[in-house]
Design an enzyme around this catalytic site. Structure first.
Site, short mmCIF file in Angstrom:
data_model
loop_
_atom_site.label_atom_id
_atom_site.label_comp_id
_atom_site.label_asym_id
_atom_site.label_seq_id
_atom_site.Cartn_x
_atom_site.Cartn_y
_atom_site.Cartn_z
N ASP A 249 130.74 -3.12 -25.63
CA ASP A 249 130.74 -1.79 -26.18
C ASP A 249 132.07 -1.12 -25.83
OD1 ASP A 249 128.16 -1.86 -26.90
OD2 ASP A 249 127.39 -0.68 -25.26
N LYS A 271 133.53 1.10 -31.36
CA LYS A 271 134.46 1.95 -32.16
C LYS A 271 135.79 1.69 -31.82
CE LYS A 271 132.46 5.78 -33.36
NZ LYS A 271 131.98 7.15 -33.26
N MET A 384 124.55 11.48 -24.40
CA MET A 384 125.37 11.60 -25.89
C MET A 384 124.98 12.93 -26.09
SD MET A 384 124.25 8.09 -27.88
CE MET A 384 122.77 7.65 -26.79
N1 SAH Z 1 123.44 2.31 -21.53
C1 SAH Z 1 124.12 3.43 -21.10
C2 SAH Z 1 124.05 4.71 -22.16
C3 SAH Z 1 124.73 4.19 -23.61
S1 SAH Z 1 124.59 5.75 -24.57
C4 SAH Z 1 123.81 3.80 -19.93
O1 SAH Z 1 122.81 3.27 -19.11
O2 SAH Z 1 124.59 4.65 -19.32
C5 SAH Z 1 126.35 6.38 -24.32
C6 SAH Z 1 126.39 7.64 -23.58
O3 SAH Z 1 125.90 7.42 -22.13
C7 SAH Z 1 127.57 8.33 -23.56
O4 SAH Z 1 127.41 9.31 -24.89
C8 SAH Z 1 127.29 9.28 -22.29
O5 SAH Z 1 126.38 10.43 -22.28
C9 SAH Z 1 126.69 8.31 -21.26
N2 SAH Z 1 127.70 7.45 -20.31
C10 SAH Z 1 128.10 6.36 -20.54
N3 SAH Z 1 128.99 5.93 -19.52
C11 SAH Z 1 129.05 7.40 -19.03
C12 SAH Z 1 130.05 7.77 -17.85
N4 SAH Z 1 130.75 6.84 -17.29
N5 SAH Z 1 130.03 9.11 -17.57
C13 SAH Z 1 129.24 9.78 -17.99
N6 SAH Z 1 128.44 9.52 -19.30
C14 SAH Z 1 128.43 8.17 -19.66
#
Ligand code: SAH
Length: 465
Positions: A249, A271, A384
């Site tokens: 990703d 992206k 998100m």
């Molecule tokens: N599977 C991922 C989530 C994917 S959706 C998980 O378990 O974390 C993507 C969203 O995850 C982003 O828009 C943000 O809200 C959050 N996210 C992912 N990595 C992050 C990080 N290091 N810090 C804060 N938010 C994060």
């Protein structure tokens, strides 16, 4: 990197040491592990050095170094423990064309000797460019403990068997054979039957591998965690190390991708800059295509793959194609974010449940859910959610949430550029837009940073890192 590590071929070649005291002896002891021809030039050698010469293990020239003594030497050590003399002999040796090391004088050395973990023919060299000898020693001690004593023997016997393994096709099949030998069969056989049993162990293992069915591809869905490589699981590390293809990703950090094998094919399915994302159906097809070609595909997703990761669509595609899969969980960003503010997601007498919600499809959030979430003490981790923050604020206030409910936004949780934004429901959208955040951000509804942490931003950072 100011020093480039290499392994120098020294078999049968000259290495000259100037000096006959303790410093010289320490270097000589190390050099005697090699198959180089060692010459010590020293006017007054200590007894141990003379004894080694008497045993024929080195050549001793019992006088001070003269021009030409370092002729044809690949390496030269100035180890007189005397600055004037070491400067003199270094200059002479350089004139003779040798590469020189002035013991304990980094600035005047053309090469330096690393700390070494010796499991000949496996050698681990550790260097800190002189910055932290203590660290080098502790890494060495760590590795000494971790690498089995038998490793050198395994490698030596393995090397003699390389020709036989050529019956297996190059690439994955051969790699699988060798991993199984080094990880399991080799150490087990050595423990049971010693070095003598290793050859037979290798033959049996090879027979198994030759007749093993053509290896089918498989897919491992792996959680990469929130970004800090130290928050990867050991299983995730192993999967990355074994993968033929890594499809990741956008949010997976470069430090984590570094852990993949150098030969692995790395595909960014996220992206690119502001360009379009790859369509989900294209990602599904890509995973299946590589697995059907027999590859071990690691589908690397940020955080935990089971949280807002569109995992089920990918699993459906994989199972429809008849490919086996497994899931390696990861640390979801909510866990990293809440840890960074020193709080818990659940707390006795405050909230016995926590919601993981996504800002993306907030509009489809049922009315009763809003009402439940608006009640005092509730906690939600909103993924998100940055763009949806105004909508979320409106719905929650409409259902009676207190305007001063604490909300914390954690951007880049667990990463070096982590930021914590302390806010309230009433000001959330404005606070977010004036904070100008560009990284992934997690909104913790109902939680404020623990008071002690809030008082000290430095501490917040330290605890988070
Ligand atoms: N599977 C991922 C989530 C994917 S959706 C998980 O378990 O974390 C993507 C969203 O995850 C982003 O828009 C943000 O809200 C959050 N996210 C992912 N990595 C992050 C990080 N290091 N810090 C804060 N938010 C994060």
């Amino acid at each position: 990197m100011k020093h480039f590590p290499v392994f120098l071929a020294v078999e049968g070649r000259r290495i000259v040491v100037s000096g006959g005291g303790e410093a010289a002896l320490a270097k000589v002891r190390l050099l005697l592990k090699t198959e180089a021809r060692i010459t010590v030039v020293a006017a007054a050698p200590i007894a141990e050095v003379s004894a080694l010469a008497a045993q024929g293990r080195l050549t001793l020239i019992a006088r001070a170094l003269e021009p030409g003594d370092a002729m044809c030497a690949t390496l030269f050590y100035a180890a007189n423990d005397d600055d004037a003399e070491d400067a003199r002999v270094t200059a002479l040796a350089q004139a003779d064309g040798a590469l020189t090391n002035w013991v304990d004088n980094l600035g005047q050395s053309q090469f330096i000797t690393p700390a070494i973990v010796d499991r000949d023919p496996v050698t681990v060299a550790i260097g800190t460019e002189g910055a932290a000898p203590v660290l080098a020693r502790s890494i060495k001690a760590d590795l000494e403990a971790r690498l089995p004593r038998a490793l050198g023997t395994l490698a030596r016997v393995g090397k003699s068997f390389r020709g036989a393994v050529e019956v297996l096709p190059m690439g994955r099949k051969r790699r699988a054979f060798w991993s199984e030998y080094y990880d399991r069969v080799g150490p087990e056989t050595f423990d049971r039957a010693g070095e003598a049993g290793l050859h037979k162990g290798l033959e049996d293992l090879l027979a198994q591998h030759i007749y093993r069915d053509a290896e089918a591809g498989r897919v491992t869905f792996v959680g990469a965690g929130p970004g800090d490589p130290e928050l990867l699981t050991i299983k995730a590390r192993r999967a990355l190390h074994e993968a033929d293809v890594v499809i990741h990703d956008r949010l997976v950090t470069p430090e984590i991708l570094e852990l993949a094998r150098r030969e692995a094919l790395i595909i960014n399915a996220g992206k690119e800059g502001f360009g379009p994302s790859m369509k989900q159906s294209d990602i599904d097809a890509l995973i299946v295509e590589h697995a059907l070609r027999g590859a071990h595909v690691v589908r690397l997703k940020s955080g935990d793959p089971t949280v807002f990761g569109r995992l089920d669509e990918e699993i459906d595609a994989v199972t429809q194609a008849g490919v086996n899969f497994s899931i390696v969980p990861g640390i979801t960003s909510a866990s990293a974010a809440v840890a960074s503010i020193g709080q818990s997601l659940t707390k006795r007498d405050r909230n016995a449940s926590v919601r993981f919600v996504t800002g993306h499809d907030m509009k489809g959030y049922a009315e009763h859910d809003w009402r439940a979430l608006a009640a005092p003490g509730q906690v939600a981790a909103i993924y998100m959610g940055r763009k949806a923050s105004r909508f979320v604020q409106g719905r929650l206030m409409m259902h009676g949430a207190a305007p001063d409910t604490p909300v914390t936004v954690v951007e880049n949780a667990s990463r070096a550029d982590q930021r914590v934004l302390e806010s309230r429901l009433s000001t959330l959208p404005d606070d977010i837009s004036s904070a100008d955040m560009n990284g992934p951000a997690l909104i913790l509804f109902g939680l404020a940073p623990r008071a002690a942490l809030a008082a000290s931003p430095e501490l917040t950072k330290e605890i988070a890192l």
